[in-house]
Design an enzyme around this catalytic site. Structure first.
Site, mmCIF file in Angstrom:
data_model
loop_
_atom_site.group_PDB
_atom_site.id
_atom_site.type_symbol
_atom_site.label_atom_id
_atom_site.label_comp_id
_atom_site.label_asym_id
_atom_site.label_seq_id
_atom_site.Cartn_x
_atom_site.Cartn_y
_atom_site.Cartn_z
ATOM 1 N N TYR A 89 0.810 -1.224 0.000
ATOM 2 C CA TYR A 89 0.000 0.000 0.000
ATOM 3 C C TYR A 89 0.840 1.270 0.000
ATOM 4 O O TYR A 89 0.436 2.299 -0.533
ATOM 5 C CB TYR A 89 -0.943 -0.032 1.205
ATOM 6 C CG TYR A 89 -2.245 0.690 0.988
ATOM 7 C CD1 TYR A 89 -2.968 0.557 -0.188
ATOM 8 C CD2 TYR A 89 -2.772 1.523 1.971
ATOM 9 C CE1 TYR A 89 -4.167 1.209 -0.378
ATOM 10 C CE2 TYR A 89 -3.974 2.177 1.798
ATOM 11 C CZ TYR A 89 -4.671 2.024 0.614
ATOM 12 O OH TYR A 89 -5.854 2.681 0.430
ATOM 13 N N LYS A 136 -3.877 7.988 3.092
ATOM 14 C CA LYS A 136 -5.037 7.666 3.927
ATOM 15 C C LYS A 136 -4.851 8.184 5.351
ATOM 16 O O LYS A 136 -5.826 8.584 6.006
ATOM 17 C CB LYS A 136 -5.278 6.158 3.936
ATOM 18 C CG LYS A 136 -5.807 5.609 2.628
ATOM 19 C CD LYS A 136 -7.171 6.186 2.252
ATOM 20 C CE LYS A 136 -7.755 5.498 1.034
ATOM 21 N NZ LYS A 136 -9.074 6.071 0.650
#
Length: 256
Positions: free
Chosen positions: A155, A162
């Site tokens: 990620y 995020k």
């Protein structure tokens, strides 16, 4: 009666019918809401076709959350269909998979990182400010995150984006609270969406959930996430803001 009867909802960032945004729009309609959806650029045509697959075809607005002209014109565009908004769903994120994801954290160039943070995090603030004149007391903004409290395989810089999104939501909760506007996030487990398919190595994340989520996890089913979004859009959580609601089968609570 549905939990969103009479509510006017904008779902920003709907592309495919497998997306979380589409699932949220569908469930919101089933719960009585008048729904608008948005997209921009080459994806706009796809969104217009997808809108016909909802229980009731939804108006489609052109909205690039990084375009100041689009943001400035959003109020007028919304008022062509409804006279205000009771809820906004931020279903928007982007990080260049070739430079920022799949084990490229140490190599990620700043220009691409900046774009990821703007599109995935700063845009929540941009959308909230653009929609603020349309929203009154009791309104709700809901965004989507993927647990940014830890580092995940593959990620990389999207995890950083995020994390920025999660803190942006908290500051929006602080600054919009006096207007009676709530801002919360839903942290979903891995789902087989178009965005997920763009992440190299995303299957490594998916494989963890099958053995560690105590309630189990179906990566093809966005409905539980959509239901949580719509619950936060409703009047059922009048005193909840700055929160992150996990919809991940309980994975986040397990140590091993």
């Amino acid at each position: 009666m549905g939990i969103l009867d009479g509510k006017r909802i904008l779902v920003a960032g709907v592309t495919m019918d497998k997306s979380i945004g589409f699932a949220a729009a569908r469930f919101a309609q089933e719960q009585g809401a008048e729904v608008l959806i948005s997209n921009f650029g080459r994806a706009l045509g796809i969104t217009r076709r997808i809108a016909k697959r909802l229980p009731k075809e939804a108006p489609v607005l052109e909205l690039d959350v990084t375009d100041e002209d689009h943001l400035a014109g959003l109020e007028a565009a919304v008022r062509e269909h409804v006279d205000g908004l009771d809820g906004v769903v931020h279903s928007i994120a982007y990080g260049n998979p070739e430079t920022l994801l799949g084990g490229k954290f140490l190599e990620g160039p700043w220009d691409d990182v900046a774009q990821a943070v703007q599109v995935s995090a700063y845009s929540l603030r941009s959308l909230a400010v653009a929609c603020r004149p349309l929203m009154g007391e009791g309104s709700s903004i809901v965004g989507l995150t993927f647990d940014a409290t830890v580092a995940w395989p593959a990620y990389d810089w999207m995890g950083v984006a995020k994390a920025a999104l999660e803190n942006t939501s908290r500051y929006l909760a602080r600054d919009l609270g006096p207007d009676g506007i709530r801002c919360n996030l839903v942290s979903a487990g891995p789902l087989k969406t178009l965005a997920a398919k763009a992440i190299p190595g995303f299957e490594d994340l998916e494989s963890m959930w099958s053995t560690r989520a105590p309630l189990g996890w179906d990566e093809t089913d966005a409905d539980p996430t959509a239901r949580a979004i719509c619950a936060l859009l409703s009047d059922l959580f009048p005193a909840t803001t700055g929160e992150i609601v996990h919809v991940d089968g309980g994975f986040h609570a397990m140590g091993a």
